[in-house]
Every structure is written in C-alpha cells, then in structure tokens.
Design a protein around this motif. Structure first.
Motif, PDB file in Angstrom:
ATOM      1  N   LEU A   1      38.689 -27.841   4.603  1.00  0.00           N
ATOM      2  CA  LEU A   1      37.454 -28.287   4.478  1.00  0.00           C
ATOM      3  C   LEU A   1      36.058 -28.075   5.433  1.00  0.00           C
ATOM      4  O   LEU A   1      36.265 -28.332   6.199  1.00  0.00           O
ATOM      5  CB  LEU A   1      37.524 -29.959   4.295  1.00  0.00           C
TER       6      LEU A   1
ATOM      7  N   THR B   1      38.692 -45.247  -2.371  1.00  0.00           N
ATOM      8  CA  THR B   1      38.478 -43.995  -2.698  1.00  0.00           C
ATOM      9  C   THR B   1      37.991 -44.120  -4.260  1.00  0.00           C
ATOM     10  O   THR B   1      38.900 -44.393  -5.179  1.00  0.00           O
ATOM     11  CB  THR B   1      39.287 -43.033  -2.410  1.00  0.00           C
TER      12      THR B   1
ATOM     13  N   ILE C   1      39.579 -29.574   8.979  1.00  0.00           N
ATOM     14  CA  ILE C   1      38.249 -29.866   8.505  1.00  0.00           C
ATOM     15  C   ILE C   1      37.426 -29.255   9.848  1.00  0.00           C
ATOM     16  O   ILE C   1      37.667 -29.281  10.930  1.00  0.00           O
ATOM     17  CB  ILE C   1      37.798 -31.470   8.606  1.00  0.00           C
TER      18      ILE C   1
ATOM     19  N   TYR D   1      31.023 -32.567   0.686  1.00  0.00           N
ATOM     20  CA  TYR D   1      31.556 -33.396   1.633  1.00  0.00           C
ATOM     21  C   TYR D   1      30.844 -33.719   2.705  1.00  0.00           C
ATOM     22  O   TYR D   1      29.976 -33.072   3.087  1.00  0.00           O
ATOM     23  CB  TYR D   1      33.130 -32.824   2.228  1.00  0.00           C
ATOM     24  N   ASN D   2      30.628 -35.111   2.862  1.00  0.00           N
ATOM     25  CA  ASN D   2      29.436 -35.611   3.977  1.00  0.00           C
ATOM     26  C   ASN D   2      30.431 -36.274   5.017  1.00  0.00           C
ATOM     27  O   ASN D   2      30.754 -37.127   5.015  1.00  0.00           O
ATOM     28  CB  ASN D   2      28.773 -36.806   3.103  1.00  0.00           C
TER      29      ASN D   2
ATOM     30  N   SER E   1      32.281 -33.356  12.753  1.00  0.00           N
ATOM     31  CA  SER E   1      32.863 -32.402  11.772  1.00  0.00           C
ATOM     32  C   SER E   1      33.830 -31.608  12.292  1.00  0.00           C
ATOM     33  O   SER E   1      34.207 -30.752  11.634  1.00  0.00           O
ATOM     34  CB  SER E   1      31.685 -31.923  11.071  1.00  0.00           C
TER      35      SER E   1
ATOM     36  N   MET F   1      31.165 -39.957  -2.209  1.00  0.00           N
ATOM     37  CA  MET F   1      32.646 -39.266  -2.636  1.00  0.00           C
ATOM     38  C   MET F   1      33.874 -40.208  -2.208  1.00  0.00           C
ATOM     39  O   MET F   1      34.933 -40.018  -2.586  1.00  0.00           O
ATOM     40  CB  MET F   1      32.762 -37.913  -1.864  1.00  0.00           C
TER      41      MET F   1
ATOM     42  N   VAL G   1      35.219 -40.622   0.705  1.00  0.00           N
ATOM     43  CA  VAL G   1      36.204 -39.915   1.786  1.00  0.00           C
ATOM     44  C   VAL G   1      35.851 -40.421   2.953  1.00  0.00           C
ATOM     45  O   VAL G   1      36.191 -39.534   4.038  1.00  0.00           O
ATOM     46  CB  VAL G   1      35.604 -38.460   1.647  1.00  0.00           C
TER      47      VAL G   1
ATOM     48  N   ASP H   1      34.383 -27.104  -0.072  1.00  0.00           N
ATOM     49  CA  ASP H   1      33.594 -28.355   0.310  1.00  0.00           C
ATOM     50  C   ASP H   1      33.763 -29.284  -0.373  1.00  0.00           C
ATOM     51  O   ASP H   1      33.337 -30.718   0.016  1.00  0.00           O
ATOM     52  CB  ASP H   1      32.170 -27.850   0.153  1.00  0.00           C
ATOM     53  N   ASN H   2      34.641 -29.362  -1.637  1.00  0.00           N
ATOM     54  CA  ASN H   2      34.705 -30.664  -2.380  1.00  0.00           C
ATOM     55  C   ASN H   2      36.263 -31.004  -2.444  1.00  0.00           C
ATOM     56  O   ASN H   2      37.190 -30.276  -2.616  1.00  0.00           O
ATOM     57  CB  ASN H   2      34.469 -30.127  -3.899  1.00  0.00           C
ATOM     58  N   LEU H   3      36.458 -32.385  -1.808  1.00  0.00           N
ATOM     59  CA  LEU H   3      37.762 -32.773  -1.957  1.00  0.00           C
ATOM     60  C   LEU H   3      38.600 -33.074  -3.260  1.00  0.00           C
ATOM     61  O   LEU H   3      39.661 -32.832  -3.204  1.00  0.00           O
ATOM     62  CB  LEU H   3      37.607 -34.233  -1.353  1.00  0.00           C
TER      63      LEU H   3
ATOM     64  N   CYS I   1      31.941 -28.625   6.115  1.00  0.00           N
ATOM     65  CA  CYS I   1      30.982 -29.647   5.870  1.00  0.00           C
ATOM     66  C   CYS I   1      29.468 -29.343   5.759  1.00  0.00           C
ATOM     67  O   CYS I   1      28.593 -30.031   6.172  1.00  0.00           O
ATOM     68  CB  CYS I   1      30.894 -30.494   7.536  1.00  0.00           C
TER      69      CYS I   1
END
Length: 489
Positions: free
Chosen positions: A425, A448, A468, A431-432, A16, A1, A3, A358-360, A427
């Motif tokens: 956000l 990015t 986060i 998102y990792n 996290s 991603m 990120v 969970d998705n930027l 984890c």
C-alpha cells in the motif's frame, strides 16, 4: 475509508512507513527511504571501507537512545541496498495500479519516474515483468500505454496494460450476441477490441426509442414521436465504466433488463431472472487532483442495483464482475506477466507477484484475495497428491470432486505459476495515513466501512496490506530488497 486501525510509526514526522511484517528486516525503517537514506550512490572502495568501519563501530556502541538507534537503522538500510546480489532472471512480477500510485488525475506523482528508472536497463528494457492493472475502462490499451510512456519516461507497450475490461476477451460465448454497452469514451471500439461483434450503445438506443429518456426536460422530444424500431433484441448488457449522463444510462439499462431486451414491450417484473449482466470496474471512489476521492463506477452500480431492487423486489445479479478486486483480474494479470517473461526469454518460473496500490478496498483486497486463492490452490494440489497415492492394496485413493475441479477461467489461461501475491500500500492516493488512531484499537476493525462491492464479503484480513510505504519508489526499493534482486555496486 475507515482504515485508521493500521498503526503508524511513532517517530516524529513519520506517519507512513510502517510495515506489518519485519521478519526479514531489522526495523521497519529499513523498508523505506523516508528518513534520510542515501540511496544507491556509488562509493569509491576506500570510502566504502571507511563507511563499513563506521558502521561496525556504531554496532559496537552501547548507546540506547532513539537517535543512535535511528542512525544505526539508516546505515543498515544503506548497506543492505548496496549489497544486493545480481540476478539475471527475475522470479517475480510487478502489478502497478495507476491512479493514486503513478498519477493523480493527469498530474504525475514525482516518485513514479524515479521508481521506473530502477526498473529498466540502459537500453530501456524492463529488468522484471511489469503489468499495469487499472480499473479504468474508458479508453483502448494503446492509448493508456502511450500516456504511461509519456508520464514515466520509459517505453510501455499495450501488452503491459490491463484495463478493467481486458478479461472480457475470455467470455467468448457472448462475443456473437447483441450486447448493450454502457460507459464513456470509445465504448463501441473498446467492445469490438475485446471480441464483441454486435454492439449497441446507449445513444443508439435513445435515437431508436426517443420517448424513453425523459429525466432531462431539455432533452425530451419536442414533438410526439414513434419508436424507430431498427435494432435487434438486446441479449446481454456490459457495463464498462461510469457514464456521463447517469440518469439516461440508469433508465435505459433498467428498461432493457425489465423488457428482456425488447424495448417495444412493457415491463415484466415477475420474471425470476434477467438478461446476462457483465460489469467492469467496481471502484466506489477513485483519487484525482481533488483533495477527496471522487465517485467511481462502483457508485453507479450501487444506484443501478438499488433501483432494480426497489422496482422488482429482487437482487440484480451479475454474470461476471471484472476489475480489481476480482480474482479473475489478477489471474489474467499473472497470465500477462508470464507472457511477458516468455517473450524476454526468461526461463525462471514467476513464483511471486507484488501488487502496488493505493486503495484498501480494491488493490489490497484484490491482491490478498488472489493470494488466498493461490494458497488454497496449493492446498488442493497437496490434497490431490495425497489422495492419488497408491494404497497398500495398489488401489488409488478416491479424490473428492471439488478437489479435482478448476475454475473455468483457470483452464482458459493455463494454471498459475505464482505461489504468492503480496500487497503493498502506498500513501499517495485514496489511503490516508494521517487519520488519527482510535482510542480503542480493538474496535477499529468493527468500525470499518466496507467500500467494496455488494457481492464481495468483507473480511478484515483482506484489507490489511503486507507492507505500507510512502510511495511507489519506496515500494520498488523494498521489493528489490525482499527479492535480493539488483546489481551490487
């Protein structure tokens, strides 16, 4: 991603719980319960007095080691939650993503049920307005509500569920047109549920024009056949979600666009325009049970856009894009939040929205984009107020035309009451948090890869979450602390 530019906590074992802003918290560890926080346990008065004394003694100690600082941070977080003030009416609403936040595929995320036990009272009624905002679009709202009720253990109504296609209810000028719908699941029922009255599916087109779908040799007609022309001309195309047979849908949608809806005709690639195209769900990828994200409808749209441009030399244009990160989606979600608050008899205006995802590139980008819209809207109102002030001569000052204009969808749903939309956000999905930080942090934004849709400009500020946290349970606790909402123990 791409990120990895987000910093992570340097304490061993914590990757996290970092938060971007700490103005209301003494430390980022107070934002979550990742490091042994005891939660909302009930204490007898004498035990609480003992604990308070221990806490004060800890504050007075001059030890500066990391271990003592961490104990002090834990104690502050624990007592902070127990000191929440009681509010009978919320002034905020919660917008939950589903995949990667509450479930992964069909598997519930353990933190989800804990989180929702905090959101309902003893009668199972929500104590704050809640809307589930998902980019899924392959089922009716009631079915999704039933699934969520089973997963979360609390009653969910269909009015709390917003699918990616829900805003199509506002596009009334297309409701009486003959539209082609693409996707999977009960697409005809979904289309009629949001207001369309004349609908044709890809399978219906195949049956009427059997010679058009030729990629799969096993599905080609065995004998020569003529078109069964019993369908009216298609007047618009609606993309609900990723189909099962991509090659079939790509072929027939291109056919419809290049024949202006009349599949008996040959291609016309010289036209500067094409039929209206409305698309829901722009997710390039989504998180299921697999270790890595899976293709979403956004990937299908990338294929369609590139095929169209390769054939015609022109860009495919959309009449509307719905689903996260579209501002339209968040405005409609806020409308549902306000409706829910009104039904409960809550009179306090909803001033803040919290979007948990969970998705930027969809959840965070969309929430931040809507927050920017709310900021700009407030600025426009201020400008208008100043411009409308009567001058010394008694003549109203002129107002620039762009300041006095509202979006069409804003007038459709009434003006928003919210003044902010904060992104959180988690984890547990796309998102990792375990990505290694680049050696040169100043270059990480430039590296990015933008996974958003082609028509959305990449802005690094829009993919930076407000907070986060580890999971949705930590998100709910953090929001309650930020709003000072809850019942003191």
């Amino acid at each position: 991603m791409g990120v990895s530019h987000f910093p992570v906590c340097r304490r061993e074992g914590c990757v996290s719980c970092w938060t971007r802003t700490t103005s209301s918290l003494s430390s980022h560890h107070t934002a979550t319960k990742l490091h042994g926080d005891t939660g909302r346990s009930r204490l007898r008065p004498e035990k609480r007095r003992i604990e308070m004394k221990m806490f004060l003694n800890a504050l007075l100690r001059s030890a500066s080691g990391a271990g003592s600082r961490h104990v002090r941070q834990q104690r502050v977080a624990t007592l902070g939650r127990r000191g929440l003030c009681s509010k009978s009416e919320p002034s905020f609403g919660l917008l939950f993503d589903i995949d990667g936040v509450l479930v992964r595929g069909k598997t519930p995320i353990p933190a989800a049920k804990r989180a929702f036990q905090k959101l309902v009272d003893a009668n199972g009624q929500f104590v704050v307005p809640v809307v589930f905002v998902t980019n899924a679009g392959n089922c009716l709202r009631q079915k999704k509500a039933d699934q969520l009720s089973h997963i979360l253990g609390v009653p969910i109504s269909q009015d709390q569920v917003m699918m990616s296609h829900s805003p199509l209810r506002m596009f009334k000028k297309y409701h009486d047109k003959y539209v082609l719908v693409s996707g999977q699941g009960p697409v005809l029922d979904i289309a009629k549920n949001v207001g369309f009255t004349n609908v044709v599916s890809i399978d219906m087109l195949r049956e009427s024009f059997p010679l058009l779908d030729m990629v799969d040799h096993n599905r080609r007609p065995k004998l020569p056949s003529s078109p069964v022309v019993n369908l009216p001309r298609v007047e618009a195309v609606v993309l609900f979600g990723e189909p099962i047979r991509w090659e079939t849908n790509l072929q027939l949608i291109i056919d419809v666009l290049l024949t202006n809806g009349n599949l008996s005709n040959a291609y016309e690639t010289t036209h500067s325009t094409h039929l209206p195209l409305l698309a829901c769900n722009m997710d390039l990828m989504w998180m299921a049970e697999a270790h890595s994200p899976r293709f979403g409808h956004g990937t299908f749209m990338v294929c369609l856009e590139n095929i169209y441009k390769k054939i015609t030399g022109k860009d495919l244009k959309y009449e509307a894009l719905m689903g996260k990160p579209s501002e339209l989606t968040y405005h409609f979600a806020e409308f549902l939040i306000r409706e829910q608050a009104a039904e409960r008899g809550w009179s306090a205006p909803i001033r803040s929205l919290y979007a948990i995802g969970d998705n930027l590139m969809t959840d965070i980008y969309g929430a931040n984009l809507y927050n920017r819209y709310l900021d700009e809207r407030m600025a426009r109102k201020s400008t208008k107020a100043v411009a409308n002030m009567v001058t010394g001569a008694g003549t109203p000052a002129s107002v620039p035309q762009e300041v006095d204009m509202d979006n069409g969808w804003e007038s459709e749903l009434a003006s928003p009451s919210a003044t902010s939309c904060k992104s959180i956000l988690v984890c547990t999905g796309v998102y990792n948090p375990h990505m290694d930080l680049p050696k040169d942090a100043s270059q990480c934004i430039k590296e990015t890869v933008f996974h958003g849709h082609r028509d959305f400009r990449f802005d690094p500020a829009l993919v930076e979450p407000e907070k986060i946290v580890e999971d949705v349970d930590a998100a709910v606790e953090l929001i309650f602390e930020m709003e000072k909402f809850g019942t003191a123990v």
